[in-house]
Design an enzyme around this catalytic site. Sequence first.
Site, PDB file in Angstrom:
ATOM      1  N   HIS A  65       0.850  -1.185   0.000  1.00 38.07           N
ATOM      2  CA  HIS A  65       0.000   0.000   0.000  1.00 38.07           C
ATOM      3  C   HIS A  65       0.893   1.244   0.000  1.00 38.07           C
ATOM      4  O   HIS A  65       1.956   1.263   0.631  1.00 38.07           O
ATOM      5  CB  HIS A  65      -0.907   0.013   1.238  1.00 38.07           C
ATOM      6  N   ASP A 108      -7.731  -4.801   0.143  1.00 39.65           N
ATOM      7  CA  ASP A 108      -8.291  -5.618  -0.935  1.00 39.65           C
ATOM      8  C   ASP A 108      -8.178  -7.109  -0.654  1.00 39.65           C
ATOM      9  O   ASP A 108      -8.976  -7.899  -1.156  1.00 39.65           O
ATOM     10  CB  ASP A 108      -7.575  -5.311  -2.260  1.00 39.65           C
TER      11      ASP A 108
END
Length: 279
Positions: A160, A215
């Site tokens: 991320h 996710d």
Amino acid sequence: VSNLGLSDKDADNLSKESLIKKNIKLIAQIPTIIAAFNRIRKNKKIIIPRNDLSHAANFLYMLSGKRPDKDDEKIFDVCLVLHAEHELNASVFSARVTASTLSDLYSAVTSAIGTLKGELHGGANEKVLNMIKEIGKEENVDSYLQKKLDAKERIMGFGHRIYKTKDPRAYILEKYSKELSEKYNTNLYKISKRIEEFMHKQEHLTNKGIFANVDFYSASVYANLGISHDLFTTIFALARMPGWAAHLLEQYNDNRLIRPLAKYTGINKSTYISINKRG
């Protein structure tokens, strides 16, 4: 969403009152559009939303035709909350750039949706589920991932731009992935957990701050809720709409044109060659 702008005679009204009204409508319209699309492509009758159901329950109901139980409703509601806003991510930035030109709200949200579509933003969890299905069984995880890493391929659901540790949202989704997998007797959580454990053993990745992101476990949560994998990105848009709405209200309220500067790094002091002498 773009088409909705064509049918709204008030689309170009950028007053705060008008923007709030349009945002509220879009928050309700997007899940209805997604559910209707899903029903139409399966040759099933479109289901009209009910006034007695929550936002989360209505969407699941419009997809399947069955009212979800309270546990599934709560879990999906939490998913929507977790995805609703995440500061200046790519889709928010796209929306704000469009709004900064004083284009209409529908155009700004359409810009956001186009940006969200990419697999490095909103499309990642669909890729995660595809990976889990390719693996098939827990015992296949290590060899599958090692082959991917040896080929220097990206493992979806990890890493991320902001978080250099496990995404805090992933902890919550992991819990629900486990609960739903046990409830519906699937191996999605077990495979996901094995993937995460394998990835955490890769020091060259953890040293770079590459851990499970939002996710990763949302893929198995949505799949366990009976949602088709190719709707995952549209559900991200459904969840993110309130966040886009808040950002866009802020942008229109105190607007300046967003126009970043580019730094030229090309050739300096080059000689001009007239067109008739060029090759």
